[in-house]
Design a protein around this motif. Structure first.
Motif, short mmCIF file in Angstrom:
data_model
loop_
_atom_site.label_atom_id
_atom_site.label_comp_id
_atom_site.label_asym_id
_atom_site.label_seq_id
_atom_site.Cartn_x
_atom_site.Cartn_y
_atom_site.Cartn_z
N GLY A 44 0.81 -1.21 0.00
CA GLY A 44 0.00 0.00 0.00
C GLY A 44 0.84 1.26 0.00
N ALA A 45 1.93 1.25 0.78
CA ALA A 45 2.79 2.43 0.86
C ALA A 45 3.44 2.73 -0.48
N GLN A 46 3.94 1.71 -1.16
CA GLN A 46 4.58 1.92 -2.46
C GLN A 46 3.56 2.35 -3.52
N THR A 47 2.36 1.78 -3.46
CA THR A 47 1.31 2.19 -4.39
C THR A 47 0.98 3.67 -4.19
N ALA A 48 0.90 4.09 -2.93
CA ALA A 48 0.63 5.50 -2.64
C ALA A 48 1.75 6.40 -3.16
N ALA A 49 3.01 5.94 -3.03
CA ALA A 49 4.13 6.73 -3.52
C ALA A 49 4.08 6.88 -5.04
N ALA A 50 3.77 5.79 -5.73
CA ALA A 50 3.69 5.84 -7.19
C ALA A 50 2.53 6.73 -7.64
N SER A 51 1.39 6.60 -6.97
CA SER A 51 0.25 7.44 -7.36
C SER A 51 0.52 8.91 -7.05
N GLY A 52 1.35 9.16 -6.04
CA GLY A 52 1.73 10.54 -5.72
C GLY A 52 2.49 11.20 -6.86
N ALA A 53 3.30 10.42 -7.58
CA ALA A 53 4.01 10.97 -8.73
C ALA A 53 3.04 11.40 -9.83
N LEU A 54 1.98 10.61 -10.02
CA LEU A 54 0.95 10.98 -11.00
C LEU A 54 0.21 12.24 -10.56
N VAL A 55 -0.13 12.31 -9.28
CA VAL A 55 -0.83 13.48 -8.77
C VAL A 55 0.01 14.74 -8.98
N ALA A 56 1.31 14.65 -8.66
CA ALA A 56 2.20 15.81 -8.82
C ALA A 56 2.24 16.28 -10.27
N LEU A 57 2.19 15.34 -11.21
CA LEU A 57 2.20 15.71 -12.63
C LEU A 57 0.89 16.40 -13.01
N LEU A 58 -0.23 15.84 -12.57
CA LEU A 58 -1.54 16.39 -12.95
C LEU A 58 -1.79 17.76 -12.33
N LEU A 59 -1.17 18.03 -11.19
CA LEU A 59 -1.39 19.32 -10.53
C LEU A 59 -0.77 20.49 -11.29
N ARG A 60 -0.03 20.20 -12.34
CA ARG A 60 0.49 21.27 -13.20
C ARG A 60 -0.65 21.97 -13.95
N TYR A 61 -1.79 21.28 -14.08
CA TYR A 61 -2.95 21.86 -14.77
C TYR A 61 -3.82 22.59 -13.75
N PRO A 62 -4.17 23.83 -14.01
CA PRO A 62 -5.00 24.60 -13.06
C PRO A 62 -6.33 23.92 -12.73
N ASP A 63 -6.97 23.30 -13.74
CA ASP A 63 -8.26 22.65 -13.48
C ASP A 63 -8.08 21.46 -12.53
N MET A 64 -7.00 20.71 -12.72
CA MET A 64 -6.73 19.58 -11.84
C MET A 64 -6.39 20.05 -10.43
N LEU A 65 -5.66 21.16 -10.34
CA LEU A 65 -5.32 21.71 -9.03
C LEU A 65 -6.59 22.14 -8.29
N ALA A 66 -7.52 22.76 -9.02
CA ALA A 66 -8.77 23.18 -8.40
C ALA A 66 -9.59 21.97 -7.96
N PHE A 67 -9.63 20.93 -8.79
CA PHE A 67 -10.33 19.69 -8.44
C PHE A 67 -9.71 19.03 -7.22
N HIS A 68 -8.39 19.03 -7.18
CA HIS A 68 -7.65 18.45 -6.05
C HIS A 68 -7.99 19.16 -4.75
N GLU A 69 -8.14 20.47 -4.80
CA GLU A 69 -8.37 21.25 -3.60
C GLU A 69 -9.84 21.26 -3.16
N SER A 70 -10.74 21.01 -4.10
CA SER A 70 -12.17 21.16 -3.77
C SER A 70 -12.90 19.85 -3.53
#
Length: 478
Positions: A117-143
């Motif tokens: 589970g920990a490694q899966t979370a780390a890998a998914s975190g890399a995807l999240v960091a990439l997607l947060l470059r988009y303003p719409d994704m950042l807004a979705f992430h925060e809301s």
């Protein structure tokens, strides 16, 4: 189809039976190690230990000697897997008893599920960091939030979780093919990242320009508190590097049982361990020091570095690589082991694929609480420290007491040589308990032992657990 007369249905199924198809050559064994170490946490540890060495010579001494020890230990386990063709929980029956082996197997399985589970979370975190470059994704992430996380984090976790499941459920041959592709791919990206930053920084250094107080603070999670470059630190670096592989010392035979020969294991281990580990640590260290020159920060996690990239393409390429690398270590170090461990507990009901489904389900259920981000990590590390005594007992039993000769068929018979006391071997559990006292219980819960003892707890566990077992059993084997 296995062919073992009088095999007990409660001890065997197609997946636990001795391997008959052996297609893993040296290249596949090599890629077990590229998959295992090239993860986000592996990179962090490698870069930290590189910087703590203080110089290139110290690095070669500490990491080089540590990697040679890892090679020797893995080859011992690997050869046992080739000769017997059985996975870890079945091999453990020789020392712990036909049913007693479930205890060390389930310990390994629980630790594997947690880190899965920990490694899966780390890998998914890399995807999240990439997607947060988009303003719409950042807004979705925060809301938007669910299960205690942002909805975006949950979606990425499930995607990575499902990708791993698709790989493992297609069987061990698919695991081999995935590793044969993923291992070299990760290396290409690692070298690209290093060259890119070295060229951008205009320097090729080994961390001497990083202030020592900054370096010590950045590497604190590695658990080494002595001054960089000193002999106590070099010893701790080597010990930490060796202990990092504690789980795979037990279940490397899950993979080597499919090897074409002992020579394939030796050659694959030589390239995958001393050579690959030295090169990986060197690249991680050089990349980190170059990143310090470029960004003015000690960035020990590769996803931290990729987040700094101006180019979306480079950031996406790096994120994809980190996901692939983490999928690799999860399959090797966690998923395969848990599948065999759970299958061993109830062979008639649980085969390899069902064991994998159980491990994946546990990792999914744990996600809302994310125990790997809390003090639960210390609990799992405490449980995991028992792997030292287990390893010592198994190797003493196989190599010193049995001289590498084992009645494999009796591993699957309730009334065979390994029945001991109704399937449980009391002497092995006495040795395990005594080993645990010195490897984990005393250093964790008391101050009786010196403060440095915990750093070498795994080694004490191997020596004391294995030594106790040898003393208890030496008279039985004459």
């Amino acid at each position: 189809m296995y062919n073992i007369p009088d095999a007990s249905p409660s001890l065997i199924n197609e997946d636990l039976a001795p391997a008959t198809e052996r297609r893993w050559g040296a290249f596949s064994i090599f890629n077990v190690w590229t998959s295992d170490v090239h993860s986000l946490w592996g990179y962090y540890l490698a870069a930290s230990l590189f910087l703590l060495c203080g110089s290139l010579l110290n690095f070669v001494i500490a990491i080089g000697l540590g990697s040679l020890v890892i090679y020797g230990l893995m080859t011992l386990v690997g050869n046992a897997g080739v000769r017997t063709g059985v996975p870890f929980p079945v091999l453990a029956r020789a020392s712990f008893g036909t049913f007693g082996a479930n205890a060390p197997a389930l310990i390994r399985g629980v630790v594997a599920c947690f880190w899965y589970g920990a490694q899966t979370a780390a890998a998914s975190g890399a995807l999240v960091a990439l997607l947060l470059r988009y303003p719409d994704m950042l807004a979705f992430h925060e809301s938007s939030h669910m299960l205690g996380h942002s909805t975006l984090e949950v979606i990425c976790y499930v995607i990575v979780w499902a990708l791993q499941l698709l790989i493992i459920l297609r069987g061990m041959e698919t695991v081999r093919r995935f590793q044969d592709w993923a291992g070299p791919a990760v290396w290409v990206m690692m070298l690209f990242l290093a060259i890119y930053l070295v060229v951008k920084s205009g320097t090729f250094s080994f961390g001497s320009e990083i202030p020592q107080d900054v370096l010590v603070k950045a590497t604190a999670e590695a658990g080494i508190t002595t001054a960089p470059g000193t002999w106590p630190t070099l010893m701790a670096v080597a010990a930490t590097w060796i202990t990092y592989f504690a789980a795979l010392y037990l279940n490397f035979c899950d993979f080597s049982r499919y090897a074409t020969s002992e020579r394939a294991v030796r050659v694959g281990n030589m390239w995958g361990l001393p050579v690959n580990l030295l090169a990986f640590c060197l690249v991680a260290g050089v990349t980190t020091t170059a990143a310090y020159s470029v960004y003015g920060e000690v960035l020990l996690h590769p996803d931290q570095i990729s987040a700094k990239f101006d180019s979306w393409f480079l950031a996406a390429l790096a994120a994809l690589t980190f996901v692939v690398a983490t999928l690799g270590i999860n399959v090797v170090a966690n998923f395969v082991s848990a599948s065999f461990d759970f299958s061993n507990a109830a062979p008639r009901l649980i085969d390899f694929k069902r064991g994998g489904l159980i491990a994946a389900a546990i990792a999914l259920i744990l996600y809302p609480w994310a125990p790997w981000e809390t003090g639960a990590t210390h609990f799992v590390n405490f449980i995991g420290s028992t792997m030292g005594p287990i390893f010592g007992i198994m190797m003493v039993d196989y190599y010193l007491l049995r001289q590498g000769r084992l009645n494999v068929a009796d591993l699957y018979r309730e009334n065979g040589e390994f029945r001991f006391n109704n399937g449980w071997h009391g002497k092995a559990f006495i040795a395990l308990f005594i080993g645990m006292v010195f490897s984990s219980i005393l250093p964790t819960f008391t101050s009786i032992l010196p403060s440095w003892w915990g750093m070498y707890g795994w080694f004490f566990g191997v020596a004391i657990g294995g030594g106790t077992y040898w003393l208890l059993r030496s008279g039985d084997m004459r």
